[in-house]
Design a protein around this motif. Sequence first.
Motif, PDB file in Angstrom:
ATOM      1  N   THR A  67      11.996  14.217  10.835  1.00 43.82           N
ATOM      2  CA  THR A  67      12.312  12.872  10.357  1.00 43.82           C
ATOM      3  C   THR A  67      12.560  11.884  11.497  1.00 43.82           C
ATOM      4  O   THR A  67      12.524  10.674  11.276  1.00 43.82           O
ATOM      5  N   ASP A  68      12.800  12.378  12.703  1.00 42.17           N
ATOM      6  CA  ASP A  68      12.978  11.487  13.850  1.00 42.17           C
ATOM      7  C   ASP A  68      11.713  10.675  14.129  1.00 42.17           C
ATOM      8  O   ASP A  68      11.770   9.640  14.804  1.00 42.17           O
ATOM      9  N   TYR A  69      10.568  11.150  13.641  1.00 40.17           N
ATOM     10  CA  TYR A  69       9.308  10.443  13.871  1.00 40.17           C
ATOM     11  C   TYR A  69       9.040   9.354  12.837  1.00 40.17           C
ATOM     12  O   TYR A  69       8.051   8.636  12.940  1.00 40.17           O
ATOM     13  N   ILE A  70       9.916   9.225  11.840  1.00 43.91           N
ATOM     14  CA  ILE A  70       9.695   8.209  10.805  1.00 43.91           C
ATOM     15  C   ILE A  70      10.080   6.834  11.324  1.00 43.91           C
ATOM     16  O   ILE A  70      11.210   6.613  11.751  1.00 43.91           O
ATOM     17  N   LEU A  71       9.129   5.897  11.269  1.00 51.16           N
ATOM     18  CA  LEU A  71       9.425   4.512  11.635  1.00 51.16           C
ATOM     19  C   LEU A  71      10.011   3.746  10.460  1.00 51.16           C
ATOM     20  O   LEU A  71      10.797   2.823  10.642  1.00 51.16           O
ATOM     21  N   GLY A  72       9.607   4.104   9.255  1.00 51.49           N
ATOM     22  CA  GLY A  72      10.135   3.413   8.088  1.00 51.49           C
ATOM     23  C   GLY A  72       9.258   3.595   6.868  1.00 51.49           C
ATOM     24  O   GLY A  72       8.221   4.256   6.918  1.00 51.49           O
ATOM     25  N   LYS A  73       9.694   2.987   5.779  1.00 50.72           N
ATOM     26  CA  LYS A  73       8.986   3.061   4.510  1.00 50.72           C
ATOM     27  C   LYS A  73       8.142   1.811   4.298  1.00 50.72           C
ATOM     28  O   LYS A  73       8.617   0.685   4.514  1.00 50.72           O
ATOM     29  N   ALA A  74       6.893   1.984   3.873  1.00 52.52           N
ATOM     30  CA  ALA A  74       6.032   0.846   3.561  1.00 52.52           C
ATOM     31  C   ALA A  74       6.521   0.203   2.263  1.00 52.52           C
ATOM     32  O   ALA A  74       6.660   0.884   1.241  1.00 52.52           O
ATOM     33  N   VAL A  75       6.826  -1.092   2.312  1.00 58.08           N
ATOM     34  CA  VAL A  75       7.384  -1.760   1.135  1.00 58.08           C
ATOM     35  C   VAL A  75       6.524  -2.909   0.627  1.00 58.08           C
ATOM     36  O   VAL A  75       6.583  -3.262  -0.549  1.00 58.08           O
ATOM     37  N   LEU A  76       5.709  -3.504   1.519  1.00 57.31           N
ATOM     38  CA  LEU A  76       4.967  -4.699   1.111  1.00 57.31           C
ATOM     39  C   LEU A  76       3.646  -4.803   1.858  1.00 57.31           C
ATOM     40  O   LEU A  76       3.614  -4.705   3.084  1.00 57.31           O
ATOM     41  N   ALA A  77       2.559  -4.963   1.110  1.00 56.31           N
ATOM     42  CA  ALA A  77       1.251  -5.225   1.718  1.00 56.31           C
ATOM     43  C   ALA A  77       1.133  -6.734   1.931  1.00 56.31           C
ATOM     44  O   ALA A  77       1.381  -7.518   1.006  1.00 56.31           O
ATOM     45  N   LEU A  78       0.799  -7.135   3.143  1.00 58.71           N
ATOM     46  CA  LEU A  78       0.786  -8.552   3.488  1.00 58.71           C
ATOM     47  C   LEU A  78      -0.609  -9.140   3.651  1.00 58.71           C
ATOM     48  O   LEU A  78      -0.842 -10.317   3.339  1.00 58.71           O
ATOM     49  N   TRP A  79      -1.535  -8.346   4.148  1.00 63.05           N
ATOM     50  CA  TRP A  79      -2.866  -8.883   4.463  1.00 63.05           C
ATOM     51  C   TRP A  79      -3.917  -7.790   4.293  1.00 63.05           C
ATOM     52  O   TRP A  79      -3.642  -6.632   4.649  1.00 63.05           O
ATOM     53  N   PRO A  80      -5.072  -8.126   3.751  1.00 59.22           N
ATOM     54  CA  PRO A  80      -5.549  -9.435   3.290  1.00 59.22           C
ATOM     55  C   PRO A  80      -4.822  -9.919   2.043  1.00 59.22           C
ATOM     56  O   PRO A  80      -4.209  -9.119   1.335  1.00 59.22           O
ATOM     57  N   MET A  81      -4.916 -11.227   1.776  1.00 55.28           N
ATOM     58  CA  MET A  81      -4.129 -11.840   0.721  1.00 55.28           C
ATOM     59  C   MET A  81      -4.400 -11.233  -0.656  1.00 55.28           C
ATOM     60  O   MET A  81      -3.500 -11.148  -1.493  1.00 55.28           O
ATOM     61  N   GLU A  82      -5.636 -10.791  -0.885  1.00 56.75           N
ATOM     62  CA  GLU A  82      -5.938 -10.234  -2.201  1.00 56.75           C
ATOM     63  C   GLU A  82      -5.246  -8.886  -2.423  1.00 56.75           C
ATOM     64  O   GLU A  82      -5.183  -8.389  -3.545  1.00 56.75           O
ATOM     65  N   ARG A  83      -4.723  -8.291  -1.343  1.00 57.10           N
ATOM     66  CA  ARG A  83      -3.985  -7.034  -1.451  1.00 57.10           C
ATOM     67  C   ARG A  83      -2.474  -7.254  -1.417  1.00 57.10           C
ATOM     68  O   ARG A  83      -1.712  -6.300  -1.441  1.00 57.10           O
ATOM     69  N   PHE A  84      -2.032  -8.508  -1.359  1.00 59.86           N
ATOM     70  CA  PHE A  84      -0.604  -8.824  -1.227  1.00 59.86           C
ATOM     71  C   PHE A  84       0.175  -8.272  -2.402  1.00 59.86           C
ATOM     72  O   PHE A  84      -0.208  -8.425  -3.566  1.00 59.86           O
ATOM     73  N   GLY A  85       1.301  -7.623  -2.102  1.00 61.45           N
ATOM     74  CA  GLY A  85       2.159  -7.127  -3.170  1.00 61.45           C
ATOM     75  C   GLY A  85       2.953  -5.918  -2.726  1.00 61.45           C
ATOM     76  O   GLY A  85       2.768  -5.388  -1.622  1.00 61.45           O
ATOM     77  N   ALA A  86       3.845  -5.468  -3.580  1.00 62.27           N
ATOM     78  CA  ALA A  86       4.675  -4.295  -3.285  1.00 62.27           C
ATOM     79  C   ALA A  86       3.798  -3.053  -3.185  1.00 62.27           C
ATOM     80  O   ALA A  86       2.827  -2.898  -3.918  1.00 62.27           O
ATOM     81  N   VAL A  87       4.162  -2.157  -2.253  1.00 56.86           N
ATOM     82  CA  VAL A  87       3.417  -0.915  -2.063  1.00 56.86           C
ATOM     83  C   VAL A  87       3.965   0.128  -3.034  1.00 56.86           C
ATOM     84  O   VAL A  87       5.183   0.319  -3.113  1.00 56.86           O
TER      85      VAL A  87
END
Length: 202
Positions: A182-202
């Motif tokens: 778990t030390d290698y975890i940078l974080g949890k993906a929470v939001l898709a930002l780009w491209p705009m048509e993919r924008f939204g919560a993951v």
Amino acid sequence: MDEYNALPQDGEEHEEQEEPRRPGAELYEWLQLFLGCVVAAVVLFNCVARLTRVDGASMDNTLQHGEIMLIWSLGYTPQQGDIVVLNKTPVVLSGWLEPRAIVKRVIATGGQTVDIDYAAGTVFVDGQPLDEPYLPEEMYLPFSPTMQGTHWVVPEGSIFVMGDNRNNSTDSRDLQLGPIDTDYILGKAVLALWPMERFGAV
């Protein structure tokens, strides 16, 4: 001869003179504001959240190659089903020129068991089948000899991860990688930002 009276007469307001601003004072204030914003941004994107780019097709169709997403780091504890970004591991897998960060889904956490029935295309965690509607197609037994395993016990302090695009994903099933600390975890993906048509919560 009458003396000059410097005090205001009745009904008159006394106006105080503002001290003239020193040359460069406004520039100094702007620099302070700018440096404060830089420090806040550094803290935000190193300790709280950060942006990362999806590299590869292992998370199709949930995430796509080149997609930019926001990941949350502060106080994060991995949970089954989360999509996480893992820092560069010490392993260089087939097709990699160097260790690199990867984006995968958490299948199991420390102390759990993982079993895969490729004939049924089903993953079991602690004996219970996972409901995985996000898979783009049926899962097949990998051709790679290092990915032929079907049973794992996840060590404490580690996670077992797999890509949603199971037939095109190098993940914890590979003997060279396995469960990841778990030390290698940078974080949890929470939001898709780009491209705009993919924008939204993951």
